[in-house]
Every structure is written in structure tokens, then in C-alpha cells.
Design a protein around this motif. Structure first.
Motif, PDB file in Angstrom:
ATOM      1  N   UNK A 169       6.551  -3.356  21.851  1.00 49.96           N
ATOM      2  CA  UNK A 169       6.363  -3.261  20.404  1.00 49.96           C
ATOM      3  C   UNK A 169       7.614  -2.686  19.744  1.00 49.96           C
ATOM      4  N   UNK A 170       7.955  -3.227  18.584  1.00 52.53           N
ATOM      5  CA  UNK A 170       9.054  -2.680  17.783  1.00 52.53           C
ATOM      6  C   UNK A 170       8.530  -2.057  16.502  1.00 52.53           C
ATOM      7  N   UNK A 171       7.223  -2.160  16.286  1.00 51.30           N
ATOM      8  CA  UNK A 171       6.618  -1.599  15.097  1.00 51.30           C
ATOM      9  C   UNK A 171       5.240  -1.047  15.397  1.00 51.30           C
ATOM     10  N   UNK A 172       4.918   0.096  14.790  1.00 47.64           N
ATOM     11  CA  UNK A 172       3.635   0.767  14.969  1.00 47.64           C
ATOM     12  C   UNK A 172       3.029   0.949  13.574  1.00 47.64           C
ATOM     13  N   UNK A 173       1.970   0.191  13.283  1.00 47.76           N
ATOM     14  CA  UNK A 173       1.344   0.271  11.974  1.00 47.76           C
ATOM     15  C   UNK A 173      -0.171   0.435  12.127  1.00 47.76           C
ATOM     16  N   UNK A 174      -0.820   0.779  11.034  1.00 51.14           N
ATOM     17  CA  UNK A 174      -2.242   1.106  11.074  1.00 51.14           C
ATOM     18  C   UNK A 174      -2.978   0.383   9.934  1.00 51.14           C
ATOM     19  N   UNK A 175      -4.286   0.232  10.106  1.00 54.72           N
ATOM     20  CA  UNK A 175      -5.174  -0.015   8.986  1.00 54.72           C
ATOM     21  C   UNK A 175      -6.009   1.254   8.822  1.00 54.72           C
ATOM     22  N   UNK A 176      -5.934   1.864   7.695  1.00 59.86           N
ATOM     23  CA  UNK A 176      -5.064   1.621   6.581  1.00 59.86           C
ATOM     24  C   UNK A 176      -4.435   2.947   6.167  1.00 59.86           C
ATOM     25  N   UNK A 177      -3.599   2.905   5.102  1.00 55.58           N
ATOM     26  CA  UNK A 177      -2.909   4.116   4.680  1.00 55.58           C
ATOM     27  C   UNK A 177      -3.896   5.202   4.254  1.00 55.58           C
ATOM     28  N   UNK A 178      -4.746   4.875   3.307  1.00 58.75           N
ATOM     29  CA  UNK A 178      -5.684   5.856   2.762  1.00 58.75           C
ATOM     30  C   UNK A 178      -7.096   5.342   2.997  1.00 58.75           C
ATOM     31  N   UNK A 179      -7.947   6.119   3.650  1.00 57.69           N
ATOM     32  CA  UNK A 179      -9.320   5.705   3.916  1.00 57.69           C
ATOM     33  C   UNK A 179     -10.030   5.414   2.596  1.00 57.69           C
ATOM     34  N   UNK A 180     -10.715   4.277   2.525  1.00 57.31           N
ATOM     35  CA  UNK A 180     -11.322   3.809   1.286  1.00 57.31           C
ATOM     36  C   UNK A 180     -12.471   4.714   0.838  1.00 57.31           C
ATOM     37  N   UNK A 181     -12.628   4.788  -0.476  1.00 59.77           N
ATOM     38  CA  UNK A 181     -13.736   5.542  -1.056  1.00 59.77           C
ATOM     39  C   UNK A 181     -15.000   4.697  -1.135  1.00 59.77           C
ATOM     40  N   UNK A 182     -14.822   3.375  -1.259  1.00 62.65           N
ATOM     41  CA  UNK A 182     -15.953   2.461  -1.398  1.00 62.65           C
ATOM     42  C   UNK A 182     -15.676   1.202  -0.580  1.00 62.65           C
ATOM     43  N   UNK A 183     -16.732   0.415  -0.388  1.00 59.03           N
ATOM     44  CA  UNK A 183     -16.566  -0.839   0.323  1.00 59.03           C
ATOM     45  C   UNK A 183     -17.022  -0.774   1.767  1.00 59.03           C
ATOM     46  N   UNK A 184     -17.001  -1.932   2.417  1.00 58.71           N
ATOM     47  CA  UNK A 184     -17.568  -2.070   3.756  1.00 58.71           C
ATOM     48  C   UNK A 184     -16.813  -1.285   4.813  1.00 58.71           C
ATOM     49  N   UNK A 185     -15.540  -0.935   4.554  1.00 62.36           N
ATOM     50  CA  UNK A 185     -14.742  -0.242   5.565  1.00 62.36           C
ATOM     51  C   UNK A 185     -14.444   1.205   5.172  1.00 62.36           C
ATOM     52  N   UNK A 186     -15.291   1.799   4.355  1.00 65.98           N
ATOM     53  CA  UNK A 186     -15.009   3.152   3.874  1.00 65.98           C
ATOM     54  C   UNK A 186     -15.067   4.200   4.979  1.00 65.98           C
ATOM     55  N   UNK A 187     -15.736   3.898   6.089  1.00 67.75           N
ATOM     56  CA  UNK A 187     -15.781   4.857   7.188  1.00 67.75           C
ATOM     57  C   UNK A 187     -14.790   4.503   8.305  1.00 67.75           C
ATOM     58  N   UNK A 188     -13.886   3.571   8.021  1.00 66.17           N
ATOM     59  CA  UNK A 188     -12.776   3.266   8.927  1.00 66.17           C
ATOM     60  C   UNK A 188     -11.677   4.293   8.678  1.00 66.17           C
ATOM     61  N   UNK A 189     -11.167   4.889   9.733  1.00 64.14           N
ATOM     62  CA  UNK A 189     -10.162   5.943   9.585  1.00 64.14           C
ATOM     63  C   UNK A 189      -8.873   5.406   8.974  1.00 64.14           C
ATOM     64  N   UNK A 190      -8.120   6.301   8.344  1.00 63.75           N
ATOM     65  CA  UNK A 190      -6.811   5.986   7.800  1.00 63.75           C
ATOM     66  C   UNK A 190      -5.833   7.087   8.143  1.00 63.75           C
ATOM     67  N   UNK A 191      -4.581   6.917   7.715  1.00 69.05           N
ATOM     68  CA  UNK A 191      -3.636   8.020   7.895  1.00 69.05           C
ATOM     69  C   UNK A 191      -4.038   9.191   7.009  1.00 69.05           C
ATOM     70  N   UNK A 192      -4.378   8.875   5.750  1.00 72.13           N
ATOM     71  CA  UNK A 192      -4.892   9.899   4.847  1.00 72.13           C
ATOM     72  C   UNK A 192      -6.417   9.787   4.878  1.00 72.13           C
ATOM     73  N   UNK A 193      -7.053  10.764   5.513  1.00 75.35           N
ATOM     74  CA  UNK A 193      -8.491  10.738   5.669  1.00 75.35           C
ATOM     75  C   UNK A 193      -9.194  11.224   4.395  1.00 75.35           C
ATOM     76  N   UNK A 194     -10.521  11.073   4.359  1.00 69.74           N
ATOM     77  CA  UNK A 194     -11.288  11.513   3.190  1.00 69.74           C
ATOM     78  C   UNK A 194     -11.091  12.995   2.897  1.00 69.74           C
ATOM     79  N   UNK A 195     -10.834  13.807   3.907  1.00 72.28           N
ATOM     80  CA  UNK A 195     -10.679  15.247   3.690  1.00 72.28           C
ATOM     81  C   UNK A 195      -9.317  15.594   3.095  1.00 72.28           C
TER      82      UNK A 195
END
Length: 697
Positions: free
Chosen positions: A339-365
């Protein structure tokens, strides 16, 4: 050629969805991205509804603002064409653009990827939006990479509507030219299926009983090509408008519906979304197999891990978080595998929507109270010292042959028994990895020069050309090993007559008469090197024709007959494994194959991952990763290595290292690494509690 240097180092970032947040958050996002070491974000992936409010009515104001803000903050952009999900207005205007299932149900609006890939208006809309986005941002300094659509085939890999039925007929006519040739290929003399006109042919929708097997196989081939046409439509526009900006689309590893060996030919750089289950003890093997496939799809070139979770996902029945250190370990595994790149889904964990409990770099806390944020910022800082890895290759002397067409054929109904390919592939892969082997994946027809061992866990569908390639490989000194139910049908799903094994019968020196598919609870025994083990699931009934028996069955009506065979072929050897061996026994057989081929190997616990990468000067890096959540492992290593990157106070390693739970150690050697010198054991094997402060490179 994709030039990773345009990013200034290892790519680090995430999907960024600013449209989900008020404007006052955007500046804070850029500040935090700099704090975390983020240098690239994927932008606009699900923004069609925000960019095109009605047909032809575009609003780029908010995206202009975000692009400028990111550039001012030193963050580059992997800009999406935003075509991944049509807006509700599109589905209302074109209701027949929604996909149709095999049962004839037209799917509704409200999720994502709700489109028929062959719908004319959908293709027009995709082209219109792609051209508008490309034209708008062609000269923007933040634009470094194009992200075409998103996860093609993740939810819809087949559409059975009338639009696709017409395209299927056209695809078949281009393939076979005449209806007579199609009848021959499909074996339509069976069950009164003979066609007299192209118009009579339908997709393999739900039928009273089994659909024609070759029809099902061709439908799978068409469906992959049908979606690929949608991708190449976008790719063509991007190449026209921005010829100097590379493009990718994110693959999904062993996705059933798309032939990624074919798809990879359309990518400037191969990228991957990977979500191994951190709650499973072998998740690193699952991840490693997908990482090796991804590198192999790109011809050995380096690739981008485009999506992963920082911790937990939201879509499993039980969503385990990544333990402290586990995210870092898995990302080092990706780097070790190219790998030459390390990326994530997603930057900021969503407040609403189907993936709101999917972790992000910036978590709900928020970042300040988040264990995840501390880990991702520490890893971002660590990546700055790993830039030399961008020039490394992953040398492999072992190749595993894998083919989507074989997978499709194997999954067609009306077989002697169920043979799930991926679990079988995973067992063989795990055996090779615990023997310390780097592994490439190759498709039939690939160049096998440079490999010492080719492994076929299963190749049920095999044409004569593949058989000839494998024969040539063994005759010039290669070592081949094949698993059960291999070489049974040709590319049309017609049986090779005269004894199963078809194109490999002479290479293997055997033929298969029949199969004993064992029922749940049924077993047999196999004796190998004086040891008797229990086997399950499947037993090929073999007849030797030049091969020697390495192991024999102990029970049932074929007791005493060969279960594992070996044959000298030219300057090489060909092995055959006719049953489902226990893991240790399979590893012993593969060890014998490696010995015969002169390939160095070791014997590792499943909790220790070993990879080797090679720098342009011929020096090599030994990657040692602990997948054990509790035990510190003492590892004996070859002398002469130095820590990579160099550590303050001295970087010489010595001949042993201790790997704490989920820790990573990289060791640089001036020349080739002899993996047979890597051993595990010693007094350091103690149980500890994992913590966020883990030692390692």
C-alpha cells in the motif's frame, strides 16, 4: 503510470463529507486534518443530490468553497465524480432506472446505488455530471486524483430489467455471432432449450428449476462487463478533460460480481476498501489475503487502501471495535503488502443516516476525549518516517491462481456438492502465510515466469490454454500443486470427458473417476508419512497414471487409493490434494512442495505475520506484526539487521525481538532476508494487557 510522489509521502486521509455538517465546522475540520497528518481526502462521493438539484441545474458553490478551504490548509483532494447514487428526483423522473432483482422486483428509492447500470437515461445523467465536475475543477490546485463512482457492484451487481436483457442479447451476439454457435456453447439440446432467434433469449431470471449453466455463467460475465461500461464511460470523460490527473475506483477485494482482473486494466492505480472483522482472531489473514490480491491486480505496483474503519463498523450483527494498536497493526500489514496510501471511512462520524454508528477519525465524543483520535494522529506522525516504503516492491516466489470465471462457474447450481471457494482459498492462503511466504494472486493466462510454486486451491473451470501454461510451467522446473474438483469443465461449463482433471491429467499423472461428497458428520481418514488424520467434506476418487501416492485413504469404498499424489513432470513436479485436509496436514504438504522447489520457509503461529519487501538497491525489509491481543511473542531473527526507521540511541537489532500484543517491528537488511531464520518461542511469551502505548517501529 501513477506517481505516488505527487502526494509528498505516504497518502493519509479519509472520506470527507462536509455537506453533512454546517459551514462553521469546515474550518475546524481542516485544522484537525493538519493535526492528524492528513494529506488527502476523498470528497463528494455521495453528492449528486447536492450538486445537481434538478436535471441540468448544477450548484457548485459549496464544493468550490470546500475545495478552496482544503487547498489553503494544505490538504489535497481525491475528487469523486459523485455518480454513486442518483437523487430521488432522478428516480421519480425515470422510474424504470431502478434495478430489478432476479425475482422481478423493482427496488425502491431510499438506500444507495439504486440504479440499473444499463439504463440509457442513467448513462446520460452519469456522463453529464462527470463532465460538469471535471470541467469545473480541471485546473484546481487541490485536485490530485479522481474517484470514479464508488464501490461498483457492492449492492447491485446484476440487474434483470428489460434494458439489461436487450444489452445481454447484444453482448451474446457479439460473443457468438450466430445463434447456432450460442446453442452449441450453451448445450441447448438439453431440456429442449434450442434457440432460433436472439429475441428468444432472456436473462436467467427465476425459473421453475435450474437455469442453463452456461447461460448463468455468460450472464455473470455480461453483468461485470455491463457495469464496467458505466465505469469506462466516466473514465473516458475524465481522460478527455483532465488527461494528467490519474483516476481510480475503489475495489472490494473478493467481490463476487466483478472480474477485477479485467477491471484493473482501466485503473491508473488500484484502490481498495477493506473491512476485516476485528472481533475474529484471524482478521489479519482475511485482510492480508485481500491486500495481496489488490497488489496483484495492479501487476505488483503499489496501491491505495481507500477505505477502512478506525474502529467499529455499523453493519454486522455484532460490531466489534478495533482494540488499541489493532488499527495500526493492520495498516502496517497493508504497507508491508504494497500500500502507498492509508485512508479511512470516514473523517467525521455522521450525526444522522444509516452509517451514523460507523467509526470515524473524529468520533462522536470529539477528538480530545477519543482513544481513536490519539491512535490516528500518532499513526499519521509515524507515516512521515516510512516514505522509503513507497519505492519498495513485494517479491513473491509463490503464486495462487484465482479466477472470477471459475468462481462464478463453481457457484452455479446443480453440482455434486457445495464447495465454497473463499473459505477453501483462505485455508490454503493461511498455510502459505504461516510458512512465511509472500503470495501473489494470478489469473489464468498470466505470465508465470519468476514463480517457483503455483498453487491452485481449486480451478474447477479450466480451458486447454491454462492447462498448457501449467504444463509448460512444470516442464521448465516449476512446482505445481492443485486441490480437489479441479479441471472438471471448460470455459463453456462443458465437462472434460475421459476422466476428471481434464487439461491437467497428464501433468498430474492421474484421473478422477468420481467424488465422494461427505454428508455432515461423515468422515474419512488419510495416512500421510505414517500419520493418520481425519478428513471431511470432499474426497476425489483417484486413479494413478504416472503419479505416486503420497497419502492414501483409510476408509470407505476407495480405501487404499491415493488421496495426495506427486509426479515429476519435466524438470518440475506436480502435486494433487484430493480431499479437505486438516490445516496442519495441508501445511505439511505445502512445506514439502516448497522444499522441492528450494523455497526457504519457516513455521509460524497464526498470531505472527511475516512479510518481506524489497527496496530498489536490493536491500530488504522484514515486517513482523503481532496479531496476538494478549501475549508477547519472542522472535528469533537473522543477524545483521537494523531497525527501520532508525531508532534514537542505536538501531542495531541483534538476533531476537519481543513483539507485544498488536505491535509492529520493521527490520532493514542489506540483502535478501532468509525467512527460514525467523523462529518464534522463548521466555517472552507472557500474557499482558494490551494498551494504546505499544512498542514497535
Amino acid at each position: 503510470m501513477f506517481d505516488i510522489r505527487r502526494f509528498g509521502g505516504v497518502i493519509y486521509g479519509a472520506d470527507y463529507n462536509p455537506e453533512q455538517w454546517p459551514r462553521e465546522v469546515w474550518a475546524e475540520d481542516v485544522r484537525l486534518m493538519n493535526e492528524a497528518g492528513v494529506n488527502l481526502v476523498s470528497l463528494g462521493i455521495f453528492s449528486w443530490a447536492q450538486l445537481e438539484r434538478a436535471e441540468g441545474d448544477f450548484d457548485f458553490g459549496w464544493l468550490d468553497e470546500v475545495m478552496d478551504l482544503l487547498h489553503a490548509g494544505g490538504v489535497d483532494v481525491n475528487l469523486a465524480t459523485a455518480t454513486a447514487s442518483p437523487p430521488p428526483w432522478f428516480s421519480l423522473k425515470y422510474p424504470d432506472s431502478r434495478p430489478v432483482t432476479v425475482d422481478g422486483v423493482r427496488l425502491e428509492v431510499g438506500g444507495r446505488q439504486g440504479y440499473c447500470p444499463g439504463h440509457p437515461a442513467l448513462r446520460e445523467g452519469v456522463a453529464r455530471l462527470t463532465r460538469a465536475v471535471a470541467t469545473r475543477y480541471a485546473g484546481h490546485p487541490a485536485l490530485k486524483l479522481w474517484h470514479i463512482n464508488n464501490e461498483y457492484g457492492c449492492h447491485i451487481d446484476q440487474c434483470f430489467c428489460e434494458h439489461c436483457a436487450r444489452r445481454f442479447r447484444a453482448w451474446l451476439e457479439a460473443r457468438y455471432v450466430t445463434v447456432a454457435a450460442l446453442n452449441d456453447a450453451w448445450g441447448t439440446a438439453f431440456w429442449s432449450q434450442r434457440y432460433t432467434d436472439w429475441a428468444e433469449i432472456q436473462p436467467p431470471r427465476r425459473a421453475p428449476t435450474y437455469a442453463n449453466p452456461t447461460q448463468q455463467l455468460d450472464w455473470r460475465r455480461f453483468s461485470s462487463d455491463n457495469i464496467l461500461e458505466l465505469h469506462t464511460l466516466e473514465r473516458g470523460i475524465l481522460t478527455e478533460v483532465t488527461p494528467d490527473v490519474p483516476a481510480t475506483t475503489n475495489f472490494l477485494g473478493f467481490l463476487p460480481g466483478l472480474d477485477y482482473f479485467r477491471w484493473a486494466q482501466e485503473e491508473d492505480v488500484v484502490s481498495l476498501d477493506a473491512y476485516p472483522d476485528p472481533g475474529q482472531p484471524d482478521s489479519h489473514l482475511e485482510a492480508g489475503m485481500v491486500f495481496d490480491l489488490t497488489r496483484s491486480l495492479g501487476g505488483g505496483n503499489r496501491w491505495i487502501l481507500m477505505e477502512q474503519a478506525t474502529s467499529a463498523v455499523n453493519w454486522r450483527t455484532r460490531n466489534a471495535p478495533k482494540a488499541p494498536g489493532q488499527m495500526r497493526m493492520l495498516n502496517h500489514l497493508a504497507l508491508a503488502k504494497g500500500a502507498s496510501g492509508i485512508m479511512f471511512f470516514q473523517w467525521r462520524a455522521s450525526k444522522a443516516g444509516a452509517e451514523k454508528f460507523h467509526s470515524g477519525l473524529v468520533q462522536h465524543v470529539g477528538p480530545q476525549r477519543s482513544r481513536v483520535w490519539r491512535e490516528v494522529t500518532d499513526f499519521g506522525a509515524e507515516l512521515r518516517g516510512l516514505t522509503p516504503l513507497l519505492d519498495a516492491r513485494v517479491p513473491a516466489r509463490v503464486a495462487v491462481m484465482f479466477d472470477w470465471h471459475n468462481w462464478w462457474a463453481l457457484n452455479i447450481d446443480s453440482k455434486p456438492g457445495v464447495l465454497p471457494l473463499l473459505p477453501l482459498l483462505g485455508r490454503w492462503y493461511a498455510a502459505l502465510r504461516t510458512l512465511g511466504q509472500n503470495v501473489d494472486f494470478v489469473a489464468p493466462g498470466s505470465d508465470l515466469e519468476g514463480y517457483d510454486v503455483v498453487v491452485l486451491p481449486n480451478l474447477y473451470l479450466m480451458d486447454d490454454a491454462t492447462g498448457a501454461d501449467l504444463r509448460a510451467f512444470t516442464e521448465r522446473g516449476g512446482h505445481l500443486i492443485a486441490g480437489y474438483f479441479t479441471g472438471v469443465v471448460d470455459s463453456r461449463e462443458h465437462v472434460h470427458l475421459g476422466g476428471y482433471g481434464g487439461p491437467l491429467r497428464d501433468v498430474l499423472g492421474l484421473w478422477v473417476e468420481e467424488w465422494d461428497v461427505l454428508l455432515p458428520g461423515q468422515t474419512n481418514t488419510v495416512t500421510l508419512n505414517g500419520q493418520t488424520v481425519t478428513v471431511t467434506d470432499w474426497c476425489d476418487v483417484l486413479h494413478l497414471d504416472g503419479a505416486e501416492a503420497v497419502a492414501t485413504y483409510g476408509e470407505r469404498f476407495y480405501a487404499g487409493q491415493a488421496a495426495v499424489t506427486r509426479r515429476a513432470t519435466g524438470q518440475g513436479q506436480a502435486w494433487y490434494v484430493g480431499t479437505e485436509l486438516p490445516a496442519d496436514t495441508l501445511r505439511n504438504v505445502l512445506r514439502s512442495v516448497l522444499d522441492g522447489a528450494g523455497v526457504p520457509h519457516t513455521d509460524l503461529p497464526v498470531t505472527l505475520d511475516l512479510s518481506v519487501s524489497q527496496l530498489p538497491d536490493g536491500s530488504q525489509i522484514l515486517h513482523l506484526l503481532s496479531a496476538d491481543p494478549q501475549v508477547t511473542q519472542r522472535v528469533q531473527i537473522p543477524a545483521g539487521g537494523h531497525f527501520f526507521p532508525a531508532r534514537p540511541g542505536g538501531d542495531e537489532v541483534g538476533t531476537q525481538v519481543d513483539l507485544a500484543p498488536f505491535s509492529v517491528t520493521l527490520i532493514h537488511y542489506p540483502g535478501p532476508v532468509d525467512v527460514s531464520g525467523v523462529k518464534v518461542g522463548g521466555a517472552a511469551a507472557t500474557r499482558v494487557t494490551a494498551s494504546a502505548d505499544l512498542p514497535g517501529a
